[in-house]
Design a protein around this motif. Structure first.
Motif, PDB file in Angstrom:
ATOM      1  N   MET A  85       0.825  -1.210   0.000  1.00 20.43           N
ATOM      2  CA  MET A  85       0.000   0.000   0.000  1.00 20.43           C
ATOM      3  C   MET A  85       0.861   1.262   0.000  1.00 20.43           C
ATOM      4  SD  MET A  85      -3.030  -1.018  -0.166  1.00 20.43           S
ATOM      5  CE  MET A  85      -4.559  -0.830   0.663  1.00 20.43           C
ATOM      6  N   LYS A  86       2.113   1.149   0.445  1.00 19.33           N
ATOM      7  CA  LYS A  86       3.002   2.305   0.543  1.00 19.33           C
ATOM      8  C   LYS A  86       3.937   2.452  -0.650  1.00 19.33           C
ATOM      9  CE  LYS A  86       3.135   2.023   5.565  1.00 19.33           C
ATOM     10  NZ  LYS A  86       3.985   1.739   6.733  1.00 19.33           N
ATOM     11  N   VAL A  87       4.043   1.434  -1.501  1.00 12.42           N
ATOM     12  CA  VAL A  87       5.007   1.444  -2.612  1.00 12.42           C
ATOM     13  C   VAL A  87       4.680   2.522  -3.634  1.00 12.42           C
ATOM     14  CG1 VAL A  87       5.844   0.110  -4.576  1.00 12.42           C
ATOM     15  CG2 VAL A  87       5.727  -0.940  -2.335  1.00 12.42           C
ATOM     16  N   LEU A  88       3.433   2.608  -4.076  1.00 14.37           N
ATOM     17  CA  LEU A  88       3.037   3.607  -5.069  1.00 14.37           C
ATOM     18  C   LEU A  88       2.726   4.920  -4.366  1.00 14.37           C
ATOM     19  CD1 LEU A  88       0.592   1.533  -7.306  1.00 14.37           C
ATOM     20  CD2 LEU A  88       3.017   1.925  -7.655  1.00 14.37           C
ATOM     21  N   LEU A  89       3.394   5.989  -4.766  1.00 19.90           N
ATOM     22  CA  LEU A  89       3.169   7.288  -4.139  1.00 19.90           C
ATOM     23  C   LEU A  89       2.116   8.100  -4.885  1.00 19.90           C
ATOM     24  CD1 LEU A  89       6.859   8.238  -3.300  1.00 19.90           C
ATOM     25  CD2 LEU A  89       5.166   7.159  -1.829  1.00 19.90           C
TER      26      LEU A  89
END
Length: 104
Positions: free
Chosen positions: A13-17
């Motif tokens: 959930m945090k990989v794509l900004l």
């Protein structure tokens, strides 16, 4: 190399900004049928692929990444640099598409 890699859902959930919305990104999207995302600097290709498939419920064919150096900037006599960024060019499988305006 076809080993199934398990990633924690919290990490994915945090990989794509953010999606990159620019003239160049739009040209790439139309010409090569790719979508450009701003990703975390330590993200790997398998993580990016898993994150896109998890968040957008699409199938990803390939992922290419580009590390971009931050621009050199100057304020008065002080030199500085913007942050380095990493972009992911995600190619979706035939017939797949992501609609960003759907949730708005």
């Amino acid at each position: 190399m076809n080993a199934v890699v398990k990633h924690s859902e919290e990490r994915l959930m945090k990989v794509l900004l953010a999606p990159v919305i620019s003239e160049k990104a739009t040209m790439v999207a139309e010409k090569n049928e790719q979508i450009v995302f701003l990703v975390m600097p330590d993200a790997t290709k398998p993580e990016i692929k898993a994150a896109v498939e998890l968040l957008f419920k699409v199938q990803v064919e390939s992922v290419q990444v580009a590390n971009r150096l931050g621009k050199q900037k100057r304020t008065g006599k002080f030199n500085g640099r913007r942050n380095h960024t990493k972009r992911a060019f995600v190619c979706l499988k035939e017939g797949q598409e992501i609609n960003f305006t759907e949730g708005a």
